[in-house]
Structures are given as C-alpha cells and as structure tokens.
Design an enzyme around this catalytic site. Structure first.
Site, mmCIF file in Angstrom:
data_model
loop_
_atom_site.group_PDB
_atom_site.id
_atom_site.type_symbol
_atom_site.label_atom_id
_atom_site.label_comp_id
_atom_site.label_asym_id
_atom_site.label_seq_id
_atom_site.Cartn_x
_atom_site.Cartn_y
_atom_site.Cartn_z
ATOM 1 C CE1 TYR A 154 -4.102 1.968 0.715
ATOM 2 C CE2 TYR A 154 -2.719 3.129 2.302
ATOM 3 C CZ TYR A 154 -3.890 3.038 1.567
ATOM 4 O OH TYR A 154 -4.842 4.020 1.686
ATOM 5 C CE LYS A 158 -3.741 4.923 -1.347
ATOM 6 N NZ LYS A 158 -4.805 5.371 -2.273
#
Length: 254
Positions: A154, A158
């Site tokens: 993640y 991001k």
C-alpha cells in the site's frame, strides 16, 4: 465562483467512504457525477442519496484494473452527460501484512487497483480532457506513502501515485489539464474500521489515539478530503498542478 458547477466528474471507488464523500460534495456544488465502483449496487445506493437531495449522478461499474471495463464506464458516462472534465482516482484496496508474510497476490492486487487503475482511468479520461482543452485529475495518495509498518504494498502504491501525479502534470499541463494528489491521514471510513479490527483494536480507540497525537486534536472524516478535492477540481485552481497536499491533521509536523 464557478468551482465544479456544470462539469462532469468521474469518481472511482465512489460507493463509500472518501469516494462517496467527494461524489456528494461535487454533486452539491453542481457537477454531474459518475459514481464508479466494482459493486454497482453500492454505487447505486450512493447515487440514490445524491439524487434524493437534488443532485445529478449515475452509477457505473468497473474493475479499474481492466482497460475494457474502464473504457466502457467512461463511454457510458460521456454518453449520458456529454463530456468528462474531472477524474478522481480514489479506488483502493487493502491487503496488509508484514513483508515476510506478504504473498504475491497481496502485492499484485494492491498495485493493480491503485496504480494500474489510476493509469488506465487517467489515460482514458485524458482523451476527452485534451479534446476540450480542460481537465482536472485528482489522485488519492496517503500518509502511508512515507512508509507504514505492515503496508509495504500500500505504501509503495501510494508513493507511486505521487510520481504519477507529477508526471501527468508535466505531460498534460499544455492542454489545460491539472493533476494533483491528496494524501489523507486518519480518515474514519469502513476501510479504516477494517484496519482497526485487523490490528486488534476498535475504530473508537483508533480515533481517540489519532486525535491525541494530532495538533488539531481530532480524527478526519470524508468531508475533510472532499473539501480539498473540491478546491483542486474547481476552475479557479487552474494554476495549481503537480502538488500533493497532506490532509492529515498535522501528523507530518512531528
């Protein structure tokens, strides 16, 4: 002020949480909104809430990692409202785990939805924006881009969205298109609640802990992100591009 009034916006992952908050805000400000989600019934529920208070919206379904599905959704939106000038790349998933436990599927799923999805949606949407010499692309990053234990997939995705944003700004700026990113901190959503449960706590405890550590002394809500998205999406923000705003209650100040 013109803002987003009469513009057509596509919000991916728009059925709940931050996406639903942005969709509702844009509709309230006069935009025509495409609420896109993998779950069309959930997207329709959000659309029903928007239209129930006088907004204009349509439910769309697509797996954002699949080009043909994204193309079909964009075609449906443009067929309904005649144009597309605002894109919010918000669709996301969590597959959290420590590095030594993370599977190939955990990594690939997160990369496909966050990065490939934002790439496909941006590439397909920009054709309409370039043709009309106007557009706004907003991508949802995260404070996890700085690194976060148990989120190597993640966090990487991001951070990648910030690079995507800056490159989109460079390439598309000459065509009247801006590209910016929002990096939320703690925002109370269904996804945040799932994270709390995964680490063995409750959303209430997570909220209290986040608030105590922040200068603003409260946790965030989807409306906080929607307010920032509305600024980036407005006609008045045409001289702002390639930026990443951390909407995190001041967590980066420590």
């Amino acid at each position: 002020m013109t803002g987003v009034k009469d513009h057509v916006a596509l919000i991916t992952g728009g059925a709940q949480g931050i996406g639903a908050g942005i969709a509702a805000r844009f509709a309230a400000d006069g935009a025509k909104v495409g609420v896109l989600d993998l779950n069309k019934d959930a997207a329709q529920a959000t659309v029903d809430q928007i239209t129930g208070i006088g907004g204009t919206a349509i439910a769309l379904s697509a797996d954002v990692s699949q080009r043909d599905q994204v193309q079909a959704a964009v075609d449906e939106l443009v067929g309904e409202y005649g144009s597309l000038s605002i894109l919010v790349n918000n669709a996301g998933v969590l597959r959290d785990n420590l590095l030594f436990k993370m599977t190939d599927d955990d990594w690939t799923m997160v990369m496909d939805v966050h990065l490939r999805g934002a790439f496909l949606c941006s590439q397909i949407a920009q054709k309409h924006m370039v043709a009309q010499k106007y557009g706004r692309i907003i991508s949802m990053s995260s404070t996890s881009a700085r690194g976060n234990r148990g989120q190597i997939n993640y966090s990487t995705a991001k951070a990648g969205l910030q690079g995507l944003t800056k490159t989109l700004a460079i390439e598309l700026g000459p065509f009247g298109i801006t590209a910016n990113a929002i990096a939320p901190g703690f925002i109370e959503t269904a996804m945040t609640k799932a994270t709390a449960e995964r680490i063995g706590t409750t959303i209430e405890q997570m909220r209290e802990g986040a608030a105590a550590a922040l200068p603003v002394r409260r946790g965030g809500v989807p409306a906080d992100i929607a307010n920032t998205a509305a600024f980036f999406a407005g006609e008045e923000a045409g001289y702002v591009t390639g930026q990443v705003i951390y909407v995190d209650g001041g967590s980066g100040l420590h």
